[in-house]
Design an enzyme around this catalytic site. Sequence first.
Site, PDB file in Angstrom:
ATOM      1  N   TYR A  64       0.807  -1.233   0.000  1.00 43.17           N
ATOM      2  CA  TYR A  64       0.000   0.000   0.000  1.00 43.17           C
ATOM      3  C   TYR A  64       0.838   1.281   0.000  1.00 43.17           C
ATOM      4  O   TYR A  64       2.024   1.252   0.233  1.00 43.17           O
ATOM      5  CB  TYR A  64      -1.083   0.000   1.067  1.00 43.17           C
ATOM      6  CG  TYR A  64      -0.777  -0.157   2.543  1.00 43.17           C
ATOM      7  CD1 TYR A  64       0.463   0.038   3.101  1.00 43.17           C
ATOM      8  CD2 TYR A  64      -1.828  -0.495   3.386  1.00 43.17           C
ATOM      9  CE1 TYR A  64       0.666  -0.097   4.469  1.00 43.17           C
ATOM     10  CE2 TYR A  64      -1.634  -0.628   4.765  1.00 43.17           C
ATOM     11  CZ  TYR A  64      -0.385  -0.432   5.286  1.00 43.17           C
ATOM     12  OH  TYR A  64      -0.187  -0.556   6.629  1.00 43.17           O
ATOM     13  N   GLU A  65       0.150   2.365  -0.342  1.00 41.90           N
ATOM     14  CA  GLU A  65       0.770   3.683  -0.553  1.00 41.90           C
ATOM     15  C   GLU A  65       1.922   3.612  -1.555  1.00 41.90           C
ATOM     16  O   GLU A  65       2.948   4.283  -1.426  1.00 41.90           O
ATOM     17  CB  GLU A  65       1.162   4.324   0.786  1.00 41.90           C
ATOM     18  CG  GLU A  65      -0.090   4.506   1.644  1.00 41.90           C
ATOM     19  CD  GLU A  65       0.021   5.508   2.759  1.00 41.90           C
ATOM     20  OE1 GLU A  65       0.835   6.424   2.667  1.00 41.90           O
ATOM     21  OE2 GLU A  65      -0.768   5.359   3.718  1.00 41.90           O
ATOM     22  N   GLY A  66       1.715   2.773  -2.563  1.00 38.04           N
ATOM     23  CA  GLY A  66       2.709   2.585  -3.614  1.00 38.04           C
ATOM     24  C   GLY A  66       3.482   1.300  -3.379  1.00 38.04           C
ATOM     25  O   GLY A  66       4.189   1.167  -2.378  1.00 38.04           O
TER      26      GLY A  66
END
Length: 380
Positions: free
Chosen positions: A362-364
Amino acid sequence: MDFSLSEEQLMIRDAARDFARTELLPGVIERDNLQKFPTEQVKKMGELGFLGMMVDPKYGGGGMDTQSYVLVMEELSKIDASCSVIVSVNNSLVCYGLEKYGSEEQKQKYLTKLTTGEKLGAFCLSEPEAGSDATSQKTTAIEDGDHYILNGTKNWITNGGSADYYLVIAQTHKEKKHKGINAFIVEKGWEGFEIGPKEDKLGIRGSDTHSLIFNDVRVPKENRIGEDGFGFSFAMKTLAGGRIGIAAQALGIAAGAYDMAREYSKVRKAFGTEICNHQAIAFKLADMHTSIEAARNLVYKAAWDKDQGNDYDMSGAMAKLYASQVAMDVSIEAVQVHGGNGYVKEYHVERLMRDAKITQIYEGTSEIQKIVISRGLLRD
Ligand code: COS
């Protein structure tokens, strides 16, 4: 270089450590098993000031630096990564995004409640067909007088069912591609805003992940964040700081798993001695500790960059890329040090191993971090 922490930073770190041990540890296995959202614990974290740490006190925040925030993330994540992701999203995506780019009215109306824990925030960028490829937003926000009409679906939204305020990214002018995207503040309960079923996840099972459905939701124009077309830039700039929070989460998961492996190796006996006396185990501890120290240096450096006003896109991406790999490697080794007990929930390390995986996604994803880092390296 000065690696020492100030009195204030040490105090906030110790407060987070105490809170994690006394308030998070007791119910963490049950919450993981039952996928139970830590409602009581979130309330207490709000009271302790963990939900709006870096926000100006005039909006109810703690006015602290990124280093303090990273220390809190690390301590909470050693015990309960489901709780720390709630802290991360509320601080570095929602509060930061609103304080930095929101209007004064938006800050008074929304931010002041998010910093105190009275209300919880969510950040809604990912879609069924736009996770890594974030410019391909299918959710639309079409102008209609003094409103926008929001239609579409968001996926894998942390705090999805529990949040009160949602920052939603949507396409307003399709022909302008990423320059036609906007970000909006949407409140829970608005007509046409539906919360989809909760995801049944491998890890961070206490955190509450949902899809969200928007059916002709009317959003007042004053709830758009920034100028028309600022939404993609808003998402990228906000995520750059979010990645420092997730890097600190990964660091905490690794450090928590290492601490448990070290303690266990000093009491568990095999072949007539504590297993830490066997080089096979002692060398594992040495490797774990070394990689955690390296990750910690990257995470603190990224926080320092942000606090100094330096560009932190690359340092945040490097910290997340490396710390999330360390979280995976160290937690797997911690299970190994525990042997059969490592495979049993009561010993905690199997949960940390499951929790670690999401920090690479997550978040990239790690692959996206490599795009950010390599583009930064090759920029003239
Ligand atoms: N800060 C500000 N602006 C940024 C930025 C940043 N960190 N990164 C990119 N941008 C801008 C670019 O400058 C460009 O704008 P201009 O055309 O005006 O210059 C625009 O955003 C598009 O950038 P780019 O052409 O590089 O877009 P790409 O489609 O190639 O994608 C990545 C860029 C891969 C970096 C981006 O899509 C990304 O971060 N994806 C992952 C998203 C994510 O983290 N998803 C998880 C969901 S949140 S749990």
